[in-house]
Design an enzyme around this catalytic site. Structure first.
Site, PDB file in Angstrom:
ATOM      1  N   ASP A   1     -61.009  58.521 -62.843  1.00 20.70           N
ATOM      2  CA  ASP A   1     -61.717  59.010 -64.022  1.00 20.70           C
ATOM      3  C   ASP A   1     -63.174  58.583 -63.880  1.00 20.70           C
ATOM      4  O   ASP A   1     -63.486  57.659 -63.132  1.00 20.70           O
ATOM      5  CB  ASP A   1     -61.076  58.388 -65.274  1.00 20.70           C
TER       6      ASP A   1
ATOM      7  N   ASP B   1     -59.250  55.130 -68.411  1.00 25.14           N
ATOM      8  CA  ASP B   1     -59.361  54.217 -69.548  1.00 25.14           C
ATOM      9  C   ASP B   1     -59.008  54.865 -70.877  1.00 25.14           C
ATOM     10  O   ASP B   1     -58.867  54.188 -71.885  1.00 25.14           O
ATOM     11  CB  ASP B   1     -60.779  53.629 -69.633  1.00 25.14           C
TER      12      ASP B   1
ATOM     13  N   ASP C   1     -55.786  59.880 -70.280  1.00 30.95           N
ATOM     14  CA  ASP C   1     -55.438  59.536 -68.896  1.00 30.95           C
ATOM     15  C   ASP C   1     -53.999  59.061 -68.757  1.00 30.95           C
ATOM     16  O   ASP C   1     -53.507  58.896 -67.636  1.00 30.95           O
ATOM     17  CB  ASP C   1     -56.371  58.436 -68.365  1.00 30.95           C
TER      18      ASP C   1
END
Length: 967
Positions: A445, A677, A681
């Protein structure tokens, strides 16, 4: 009676009740409180005929006016914790309305919707005594004896114990108690030491996992106490607390909804249903512990904690099994099983040969006489010989099975987990340590991972001009309102506000610049002039957005529209009118570019720029390296599988896109690690082979879905975790090479000696001793190797790479051949060469064998490099373990003669043993000059077999049937 206002202070009242009831039972206390309440109520009613008065609590934010005909809210001491918890747990809306709703419960619990509880020590203590603490009963921890019993389940140890019992019985009968217990007792002691070491290791691992689980469970929660927002541990939540909830938070206890906006709850952990549940104050105000906030924000009143929640009841029944086998342990067990089958086959063959030799009169005792002479041989002598033969066969099994490999893995992982914690990585799942070393793809990410999840404005455009400040006060005020009031982290969000001064209503929108631009019909200039958004102006502003994005800036646009009361629109939702935010004909206030420290589904220009800056993309991109989420989503499954390897950047991605990417990569055989985070996700983190979440900015949903938590939110720590993962795998491979050298050499030596001479030079006790010091101390010595930068220069292992590489086969076979040659010479010519007795010869074999392993341990440190002493000064534990091993071996040979079946050696004999053992160093140096093919040796054998079958079929026309299993 004069007209006065009577005020009863709650603190004084509760103190009075507490003092009165210290010596009475709980039941009598409740009757006293009820009687006091009824008496006080009647007295106050009589006073109310002549005077108006108020009853209030001694808290400035809570005052309850009571009229004569108004029902009195029961004091909080009359609220049953079980009843209150039941209403929330079972979502009894009618029962909640009957007692007066959320507001009455707030008052009864001596708290306040806005200010929360007082938070004093006395207040917290009273609430915990009354309603319980926010903890649940855990199953009792496994005791040490549990692990001892588990260690005894090893079939090899059971066989050894049976042989030890037989050897002990017959030994005492033949030689008396003084000398007859040596062999059987020695095996008992060796088995006991193996069991204790295994049990202690597993016991400590279990305690370590319990400690880690307590750390991971200790979530920080936002609450309001005494009018101030605070962060407290989830274990400190009490009934009456007002908890602030936002996207991604875990609900810490059962409670009731007070206020909020668009609050959606994920109750899948409790109900299994994946749909989000809308929470509101009328139809469904119930919030359950263990659920997650999927969207929106709000405040909740805590009504049940700990065991008075469904989550608490469920968790108390869960026994966290920390003895899970990791993927590498499964592979090791398969290796151990295969070697064990070979060992059992060899042992059975040796057993048959030795029985034939014995009963045909081909074995002789120490005096040179035949051991078996038919009926002349006594039954005790026969039984004693049978036990000795069985012990020799069992010794073959002991030496063949590397039963210490799982223990070595456990020690290696435990050490690595401790060191990774110091490097800001908390491992939540044991298998993550080793799996990370095999990772072939890392899907990362951007927001909060590659970037810091913070924003700083570096460029601002008002209209078509780059500005450092705004001159028009009216535009500046609107910008301040748009930034300050509209704070949700979404791609596009809006808020409606009404100014008290003039009653004007403004709708503010903020979000991705290209999205907001499409909604705008006007735009402001820096001096406050409002212009129409014609196509030419929209095109120029679009070019500005693209230029900022290409410079690694994330573009956010601010827009607004003033609406009147008549223009306000409503939509029907759940039979309740809901205000609709107008998003048409907006006026663009401006565009800001931020230095990327926050990530969502950015546009393709920003994604390219960040990827290039981070080194993910080269300056010359190839076709197919960058795609958008919708493009990837619309591929067919075959297209995704074809293109997924080439994709480097995916812009404008959704949680589903990330999940699809991980699934495709795993289907192609990749070992996938995912970092993230956010709540979005979580699906990808769960699906990945290893999920890594951020410990500071990461949501609780992301943390719970991950295997490793990066405590400092630094992406460089992800690289550190990767190095540690490869280091763990590399260290375990070093130990396998080291251990199999021992097993191969000992197996061949004992097999050849047993077949040719009818006896084994290495006894069961000696081999158990070798396994003990090699498995435990050897594993610790090799596990202390720290990760090096060179580990990241090698290609990842992946799923299909063999555990034992060609390099390992080369190293261990060469060392084993040398040891076999030397020790067989000792076995058959040692007495003549060294002019010693048979007992000294056997001791020389045992001592040389052990010292060869000690010196070979240095070779195992570097499987490929010729300089085996590189970095040796940075591993004091390795050197210390080597020293301890040598000291223990000296004690074994010189002082434990009867236990180890050895005799003392002189200095010349010790020098001989050391001289032959140290030759392993130059052999290791020369062996590493031999090149090996990259193709795994067993793959080569399989391919050769396939070619042979094809050749036979081509020549003879007969198609050979493939074997079911090719090793």
């Amino acid at each position: 009676m004069d007209s006065r206002a009577f005020v009863i202070h709650s603190d004084d009242y509760s103190t009075l009740i507490h003092n009165v009831s210290t010596t009475i039972t709980r039941a009598r206390k409740r009757w006293h409180v009820a009687g006091a309440a009824i008496y006080s109520y009647r007295a106050f009613l009589s006073l109310a005929k002549n005077a108006n008065f108020s009853i209030g609590y001694h808290q400035p934010y809570t005052a309850l006016e009571i009229e004569p005909n108004t029902p009195v809210t029961p004091p909080s001491s009359l609220i049953e914790a079980e009843k209150l918890a039941e209403i929330v747990r079972e979502k009894k809306v009618e029962s909640l309305q009957t007692i007066g709703g959320v507001h009455k419960i707030v008052s009864a619990l001596k708290t306040h919707e806005a200010s929360g509880i007082s938070g004093s020590d006395h207040d917290i203590r009273w609430r915990k005594e009354k309603f319980g603490s926010n903890t649940y009963k855990r199953p009792p921890a496994k005791g040490f004896l549990y692990f001892v019993w588990n260690a005894f389940q090893d079939i090899t140890l059971v066989i050894l114990l049976v042989c030890a019992a037989l050897a002990l019985g017959f030994g005492i009968k033949l030689h008396g108690l003084k000398e007859g217990w040596y062999e059987g007792g020695s095996i008992f002691v060796a088995v006991f030491l193996v069991v204790i070491v295994t049990a202690v290791s597993n016991f400590r691992q279990d305690r370590q996992f319990n400690k880690l689980s307590k750390i991971s469970d200790n979530i920080m929660i936002s609450v309001v106490r005494d009018g101030r927002p605070q962060q407290i541990s989830i274990f400190e939540i009490v009934v009456g607390d007002v908890v602030v909830l936002k996207i991604g938070d875990q609900i810490p206890a059962d409670g009731l909804f007070i206020e909020g906006q668009s609050l959606l709850i994920d109750e899948s952990s409790m109900t299994g249903e994946s749909d989000h549940i809308e929470i509101n104050s009328t139809i469904n105000p119930f919030l359950h512990s263990g659920s997650k906030v999927g969207d929106g924000y709000g405040r909740m009143l805590v009504t049940g904690v700990g065991m008075n929640t469904s989550w608490g009841e469920m968790m108390s029944s869960i026994n966290r099994d920390t003895s899970e086998e990791t993927p590498l342990q499964v592979r090791l067990n398969g290796l151990t099983s295969a070697i064990g089958k070979v060992g059992l086959s060899v042992a059975f063959f040796v057993l048959v040969v030795l029985f034939v030799r014995y009963f045909t009169g081909n074995t002789r005792d120490a005096g040179g006489n035949k051991e078996y002479v038919g009926s002349k041989t006594g039954i005790n002598s026969i039984l004693s010989s049978v036990v000795r033969i069985i012990s020799a066969a069992v010794t073959i099994v002991v030496v063949a099975i590397p039963e210490g490999l799982p223990l070595a893995v456990t020690l290696t992982l435990a050490y690595s987990m401790k060191r990774m914690m110091a490097d800001q990585a908390m491992v939540r799942k044991l298998s993550a340590c080793e799996t990370m070393g095999s990772a072939t793809v890392i899907c990362t990410d951007k927001t909060g991972t590659l970037t810091l999840n913070q924003m700083q404005v570096t460029k601002a455009w008002i209209g078509e001009d780059e500005r450092s400040q705004v001159t028009a006060p009216s535009v500046l005020e609107l910008l301040q309102q748009g930034v300050a009031l509209n704070t949700t982290d979404k791609k596009r969000s809006g808020v409606m506000m009404k100014k008290e001064s003039d009653g004007t209503i403004n709708v503010h929108w903020k979000g991705a610049a290209e999205m907001i631009l499409e909604l705008c019909s006007y735009y402001y200039t820096a001096v406050g002039t409002k212009l129409e958004m014609v196509e030419d102006a929209k095109r120029r502003i679009g070019l500005i957005i693209e230029g900022m994005a290409a410079s690694s800036l994330r573009c956010i646009a601010l827009a607004h529209r003033e609406v009147s009361e008549q223009e306000m629109e409503y939509e029907e939702e759940n039979a309740k009118p809901k205000l609709k935010l107008n998003e048409e004909a907006l006026t663009l206030l401006g565009i800001v570019g931020v230095n990327i420290k926050m990530i969502t589904g950015d546009n393709i220009f920003t994604a390219k720029a960040i990827a290039t800056e981070c080194g993910i993309l080269g300056f010359q991109q190839q076709e197919g390296e960058v795609v958008e989420g919708i493009q990837f989503r619309n591929y067919t499954h075959e297209e995704r599988m074809e293109k997924v390897d080439k994709i480097c950047v995916m812009a404008r991605s959704s949680p589903l896109d990330k999940l699809l990417m991980v699934q495709c990569l795993k289907q192609k055989g990749e070992v996938v690690a995912v970092t993230g985070d956010g709540t979005n996700d979580a699906p990808a983190l769960k699906e990945a082979d290893v999920g890594l979440s951020m410990g500071i900015q990461g949501t609780e949903v992301a943390k719970e879905s991950s295997d490793i938590i990066i405590l400092d939110d630094n992406f460089s720590t992800v690289a550190t975790v990767l190095r540690w993962g490869r280091c763990v795998y590399n260290n375990i491979q070093k130990f396998i090479q080291f251990q199999l050298t021992v097993n191969v050499a000992a197996l061949v030596i004992n097999f050849v000696a047993a077949i040719s001479a009818g006896e084994v030079p290495l006894t069961a006790v000696q081999l158990l001793w070798v396994n003990l010091i090699m498995d435990t101390l050897g594993a610790l010595a090799l596990a202390t190797e720290r990760p090096t930068k060179e580990l990241l220069d090698k290609p990842p292992v992946g799923r299909t790479a063999p555990l034992i590489t060609n390099i390992m086969w080369r190293n261990l076979l060469c060392q084993a051949i040398y040891q076999i040659a030397v020790l067989l010479i000792f076995q058959f010519r040692g007495m003549e060469i060294f002019n010693v007795t048979n007992e000294v010869k056997n001791t020389l074999i045992f001592n040389t064998f052990v010292l060869c392993q000690v010196f070979n341990e240095f070779n195992a440190r570097r499987m490929e490099k010729q300089n085996i002493f590189e970095g040796i000064h940075r591993t004091p534990l390795f050197l210390g373990i080597i020293a301890v091993t040598i000291i223990l071996q000296v004690l074994m040979v010189e002082f434990l003669k009867d236990f180890a079946d050895t005799v003392r050696l002189n200095w010349q004999q010790w020098g001989t043993c050391i001289g032959f053992a140290i030759v392993t160093w130059p052999i290791g140096f020369l062996v590493k000059l031999i090149p090996v093919p990259e193709e795994p040796i067993f793959t080569f054998f399989r391919r050769s077999i396939v070619k042979a079958r094809k050749f036979i079929h081509r020549i003879t026309g007969f198609e050979a049937r493939p074997s079911r299993k090719v090793l």
